[in-house]
Design a protein around this motif. Structure first.
Motif, short mmCIF file in Angstrom:
data_model
loop_
_atom_site.label_atom_id
_atom_site.label_comp_id
_atom_site.label_asym_id
_atom_site.label_seq_id
_atom_site.Cartn_x
_atom_site.Cartn_y
_atom_site.Cartn_z
N PHE A 48 97.41 1.26 6.96
CA PHE A 48 97.15 0.81 8.25
C PHE A 48 97.80 -0.38 8.96
O PHE A 48 98.00 -1.38 7.93
CB PHE A 48 95.43 0.58 8.51
N PHE A 49 98.32 -0.43 9.98
CA PHE A 49 98.95 -1.73 10.62
C PHE A 49 98.00 -2.61 10.93
O PHE A 49 98.09 -3.66 10.88
CB PHE A 49 99.84 -1.12 11.80
N ALA A 50 97.07 -1.92 11.54
CA ALA A 50 95.92 -2.78 12.19
C ALA A 50 94.48 -2.56 11.79
O ALA A 50 94.17 -1.27 11.83
CB ALA A 50 95.91 -2.83 13.83
N VAL A 51 93.61 -3.53 11.49
CA VAL A 51 92.09 -3.27 11.42
C VAL A 51 91.61 -3.86 12.62
O VAL A 51 91.73 -5.27 12.76
CB VAL A 51 91.71 -4.00 9.98
N VAL A 52 90.74 -3.03 13.15
CA VAL A 52 90.13 -3.74 14.33
C VAL A 52 88.41 -3.84 13.93
O VAL A 52 87.99 -2.65 13.63
CB VAL A 52 89.89 -2.97 15.54
N ASP A 53 87.69 -4.95 14.09
CA ASP A 53 86.41 -4.89 13.59
C ASP A 53 85.48 -5.25 14.92
O ASP A 53 85.80 -6.58 15.17
CB ASP A 53 86.50 -6.19 12.62
N ALA A 54 84.77 -4.29 15.18
CA ALA A 54 83.76 -4.62 16.17
C ALA A 54 82.29 -5.46 15.49
O ALA A 54 81.97 -4.91 14.73
CB ALA A 54 83.11 -3.09 16.51
N SER A 55 82.39 -6.55 15.91
CA SER A 55 81.35 -7.66 15.36
C SER A 55 80.00 -7.01 15.52
O SER A 55 79.63 -6.27 16.27
CB SER A 55 81.41 -9.04 15.90
N HIS A 56 79.03 -7.61 14.62
CA HIS A 56 77.79 -7.18 14.67
C HIS A 56 77.54 -5.66 14.26
O HIS A 56 78.53 -4.96 13.60
CB HIS A 56 76.90 -7.56 16.00
N GLY A 57 76.54 -5.00 14.48
CA GLY A 57 76.19 -3.50 14.34
C GLY A 57 75.01 -3.51 13.48
O GLY A 57 74.61 -4.51 12.52
N GLY A 58 74.46 -2.45 13.70
CA GLY A 58 72.87 -2.17 12.84
C GLY A 58 71.91 -3.00 13.09
O GLY A 58 71.51 -3.04 14.26
N GLU A 59 71.41 -3.55 11.98
CA GLU A 59 70.18 -4.48 12.55
C GLU A 59 70.67 -6.03 13.08
O GLU A 59 69.86 -6.26 13.56
CB GLU A 59 69.63 -4.79 10.96
N GLU A 60 71.90 -5.97 12.93
CA GLU A 60 72.59 -7.29 13.65
C GLU A 60 72.95 -7.10 15.08
O GLU A 60 74.14 -6.37 15.09
CB GLU A 60 73.40 -8.03 12.67
N ARG A 61 72.09 -7.30 16.14
CA ARG A 61 72.60 -6.73 17.54
C ARG A 61 73.58 -7.67 18.15
O ARG A 61 74.16 -7.17 19.15
CB ARG A 61 71.14 -6.91 18.39
N GLY A 62 73.74 -8.82 17.66
CA GLY A 62 74.57 -9.87 18.31
C GLY A 62 73.94 -10.48 19.40
O GLY A 62 72.48 -10.41 19.66
N ALA A 63 74.69 -10.96 20.59
CA ALA A 63 74.20 -11.57 21.56
C ALA A 63 73.45 -10.48 22.48
O ALA A 63 73.97 -9.37 22.64
CB ALA A 63 75.14 -12.36 22.24
N ALA A 64 72.47 -10.93 23.33
CA ALA A 64 71.55 -10.16 24.16
C ALA A 64 72.36 -10.28 25.52
O ALA A 64 72.16 -11.34 26.30
CB ALA A 64 70.15 -10.35 24.45
N LEU A 65 73.18 -9.34 25.91
CA LEU A 65 73.98 -9.76 26.97
C LEU A 65 73.11 -9.43 28.16
O LEU A 65 73.20 -9.91 29.38
CB LEU A 65 75.37 -8.50 27.05
N SER A 66 72.11 -8.52 27.99
CA SER A 66 71.35 -8.33 29.01
C SER A 66 69.79 -8.02 28.51
O SER A 66 69.88 -7.74 27.20
CB SER A 66 71.41 -7.33 30.19
N ASP A 67 68.85 -7.49 29.12
CA ASP A 67 67.52 -7.04 28.60
C ASP A 67 67.73 -5.89 27.45
O ASP A 67 67.28 -5.82 26.60
CB ASP A 67 66.60 -6.71 29.55
N GLN A 68 68.69 -4.92 27.79
CA GLN A 68 69.01 -3.93 26.92
C GLN A 68 70.31 -3.71 26.32
O GLN A 68 70.46 -3.02 25.35
CB GLN A 68 68.53 -2.54 27.75
N LEU A 69 71.13 -4.30 26.82
CA LEU A 69 72.36 -4.40 26.49
C LEU A 69 72.91 -5.41 25.13
O LEU A 69 72.68 -6.53 25.54
CB LEU A 69 73.50 -4.33 27.43
N ALA A 70 73.17 -4.88 23.92
CA ALA A 70 73.54 -6.06 22.85
C ALA A 70 74.99 -5.99 22.60
O ALA A 70 75.68 -5.02 23.00
CB ALA A 70 72.88 -5.18 21.61
N GLU A 71 75.28 -6.94 22.15
CA GLU A 71 76.80 -7.26 21.88
C GLU A 71 77.45 -6.18 21.06
O GLU A 71 78.54 -6.02 21.20
CB GLU A 71 76.81 -8.66 21.39
N LYS A 72 76.57 -5.70 20.10
CA LYS A 72 77.21 -4.75 18.98
C LYS A 72 77.58 -3.40 19.75
O LYS A 72 78.74 -2.81 19.13
CB LYS A 72 75.94 -4.45 18.03
#
Length: 484
Positions: free
Chosen positions: A287-311
Motif C-alpha cells: 500500500f502507498f497510504a494507510v488511513v487510520d480512522a481514530s477511535h472505534g468499537g468501545e472507544e467512541r472518541g469525542a462526543a460531537l453531539s448528543d448522538q454523534l461520536a467522533e469514531k
C-alpha cells in the motif's frame, strides 16, 4: 581525592567512552558486550579481546554499583570499592583483595590507565568485593548480582483470535521486531531468565510455540506464528499480550446508519453502513497510504453531539479519503474499515508491518473550524540498537519527511480557503510509526456541526489531502499500481 587519581579515572572513563563511540560508529552488529544486573543498576559494558581472552574494564563494571576510586603507581593498579582495596599488577595473574591473594584465569592488563581483567574472573572478583552471590551466564555474557532475576509465564488463551499472555515478575520494556513467521522481543536491560524449558509449545495453530535464548548480553523471546503477530503491553509493563494481526471478515453484515439529532439535513449522509465489531482488513499486499480512522468499537472518541461520536465521523472521512486517493492511483488501506476496537499499539504495529509510504491518522472535533495538522512531538531519550528501534521514538528518522508532507497539506488547504493550523503534538501512535506520518483533526466548516459530515465538505477535505500527497509523491516514493 589526589590529582593523579582523578586524572587516571578521567582518562579511564574517556577511553571507555571513545571505545563505545567507536563501536557505535562502526555499526558492528556483533560487537561484544557484558550485561550486569543488580539491585542498584542494570547496565552493559563493552568486551574486548586480548591475547585470545575476553576482557572487561574493571572500573566500567564496578563504578555503576557504588563509590569506586583508582590509583596507578607504575605497573600497579589499585582500586578501592566501598572501602575494600584490590591490588593488580600489569601482566600478572596474582591479585590481592582485602589482604587475600588469588589467581585470575588470565593476566591482568594495564592499558592507558584502564585496568582490564579476564571476563571469566568477574564472578570471583565481584563476590569478594560485594559480598553477594553472583550468577554468571558466561556463554551469553550476562551477570546477575544477588536475587534480581525476572521470571515469566506464558499461556495461550483459546479466544478468537487466540492470544498469548506473558506475565513477568517485574516490569519489562523489550525491543520488538516482526519478521515472516516470527515476533521477536529482545530484552537488553532486564535480568530475564529462562523458564523450565527454553522451548514452549502451545496447543494453538495461530501461536504454536515460543523460544527463549540468550546471546551477547541480551535475552530474546521469539514467538512463532503463520500470520503476522503484534504485541501490546498492560499491567504497568508486567504483561505482554501477543495476538495475530486482525484479518477482514469474509462476509460482513450491514446495519443501518446511526441517526443524529440536528436541526436540518442528515449529517450522517456521508457515512456508509458499518459492521459491528468488524476487524480491519488483511494487511497482505503493498500500500502507498494507510488511513487510520481514530477511535472505534468501545472507544467512541469525542462526543460531537448528543448522538454523534467522533469514531463515526473519522470512519466516514477515511472512506471518502480512500476513494479520492485511489482515484489518483494511490493504493490505500483503511486500517479500521468498520466499528472495530484497536489499541494504539495495534494501529502502529499494523501500519509498520504494511510498510506504506505514508500514514494518515484522522480525528474530528466540534470545536473551531477548518483543520489542524499534527506531526510527532518526540519524547527525550530513546535508544536504538541496530535494526531495533526505540518504540517511543520510532518516528525520529522520518520526522523531517513527515513535516514536509504536513507543509504540502497546509498549502493545499489554504488554496481551498479552509482554515488550517500546523503544530507538533505528543499524539500517539505518530511516535511509533516508521514511515512518514501525519494526523489531521477535522472541524466543521465555519463552526457548523451539521456540515461536518456533508458530502461536499468531506470531498473538499479529501481533495486537499490527496493533492498534498501528490505534491510529495517524489519524496515519499513510487506508488504501487492500483489493482483494477
Amino acid at each position: 581525592m589526589p590529582r593523579t587519581t582523578q586524572n587516571v579515572q578521567r582518562f579511564a572513563w574517556l577511553a571507555t567512552i571513545l571505545l563505545a563511540v567507536a563501536i557505535a560508529v562502526s555499526g558492528a552488529p556483533d560487537a561484544k558486550r557484558l550485561s550486569v544486573y543488580s539491585a542498584n543498576a542494570n547496565y552493559s559494558v563493552p568486551v574486548i579481546e586480548q591475547n585470545g581472552f575476553d576482557y572487561v574494564g574493571l572500573l566500567d563494571v564496578f563504578q555503576p554499583l557504588g563509590p569506586t576510586n583508582v590509583k596507578v603507581d607504575d605497573r600497579v593498579w589499585r582500586m578501592r570499592y566501598n572501602n575494600l582495596d584490590g591490588i593488580f599488577t600489569d601482566g600478572k595473574t596474582r591479585v590481592r583483595v582485602q589482604g587475600q591473594d588469588f589467581d585470575l584465569p588470565g593476566s591482568f592488563l594495564l592499558q592507558n590507565g584502564r585496568g582490564l581483567v579476564p571476563l571469566g574472573s568477574l564472578p570471583t572478583l565481584m563476590q569478594r568485593f560485594l559480598g553477594a552471590s553472583v550468577n554468571f551466564h558466561e556463554s551469553s555474557r550476562r551477570l546477575f548480582v544477588g536475587d534480581v532475576a525476572v521470571h515469566f509465564t506464558a499461556q495461550v488463551n483459546k479466544t478468537n483470535p487466540p492470544t498469548l499472555i506473558m506475565n513477568f515478575s517485574a516490569p519489562v520494556n523489550p525491543m520488538i521486531a516482526t519478521e515472516p513467521g516470527k515476533l521477536r522481543m529482545v530484552f537488553t536491560h532486564e535480568p530475564l531468565v529462562p523458564p523450565g524449558s527454553q522451548t514452549l509449545t502451545f496447543d494453538s495453530p495461530a501461536i504454536p510455540s515460543a523460544t527463549f535464548q540468550e546471546n551477547n548480553g541480551a535475552a530474546e523471546i521469539a514467538v512463532a506464528g503463520p500470520a503476522p503477530l503484534f504485541a501490546s503491553f498492560s499491567n504497568d509493563g508486567r504483561t505482554i499480550t501477543v495476538a495475530p494481526a486482525p484479518q477482514a471478515a469474509a462476509h460482513p453484515a450491514q446495519v443501518p446508519s446511526l441517526p443524529l439529532a440536528v436541526p436540518t439535513g442528515n449529517p450522517l449522509s456521508g457515512i456508509q453502513p458499518m459492521t459491528p465489531n468488524a476487524a480491519p482488513p488483511s494487511i497482505a499486499g503493498q500500500f502507498f497510504a494507510v488511513v487510520d480512522a481514530s477511535h472505534g468499537g468501545e472507544e467512541r472518541g469525542a462526543a460531537l453531539s448528543d448522538q454523534l461520536a467522533e469514531k463515526d465521523v473519522t470512519l466516514a472521512f477515511a472512506r471518502r479519503l480512500r476513494q479520492e486517493l485511489q482515484a489518483h492511483d494511490f493504493t490505500t488501506l483503511v486500517l479500521r474499515d468498520g466499528d472495530a476496537t484497536l489499541s494504539l499499539d495495534q494501529r502502529a504495529n499494523l501500519t509498520n508491518v504494511a510498510r506504506p509510504a505514508i500514514y494518515i491518522c484522522l480525528h474530528a472535533t466540534s470545536q473551531g473550524a477548518g483543520v489542524r495538522l499534527y506531526t510527532a512531538l518526540l519524547p527525550a531519550g530513546g535508544e536504538n540498537r541496530g535494526a531495533f528501534l526505540d518504540w517511543n521514538t520510532a518516528q525520529s528518522g522520518f520526522r523531517s519527511l513527515s513535516q514536509t508532507v504536513e507543509s504540502g497539506l497546509a498549502a493545499e488547504f489554504a488554496k481551498r480557503q479552509v482554515p488550517v493550523r500546523s503544530q507538533l503534538a505528543p499524539l500517539r501512535p505518530l511516535n511509533n510509526i516508521t514511515v512518514a506520518a501525519v494526523a489531521i483533526e477535522i472541524a466543521p466548516p465555519a463552526g457548523k456541526l451539521a456540515d461536518l459530515n456533508s458530502p461536499a465538505y468531506q470531498q473538499l477535505v479529501a481533495e486537499a489531502v490527496s493533492a498534498g500527497i501528490e505534491a510529495a509523491r517524489d519524496k515519499l516514493g513510487p506508488a504501487p499500481a492500483v489493482t483494477k
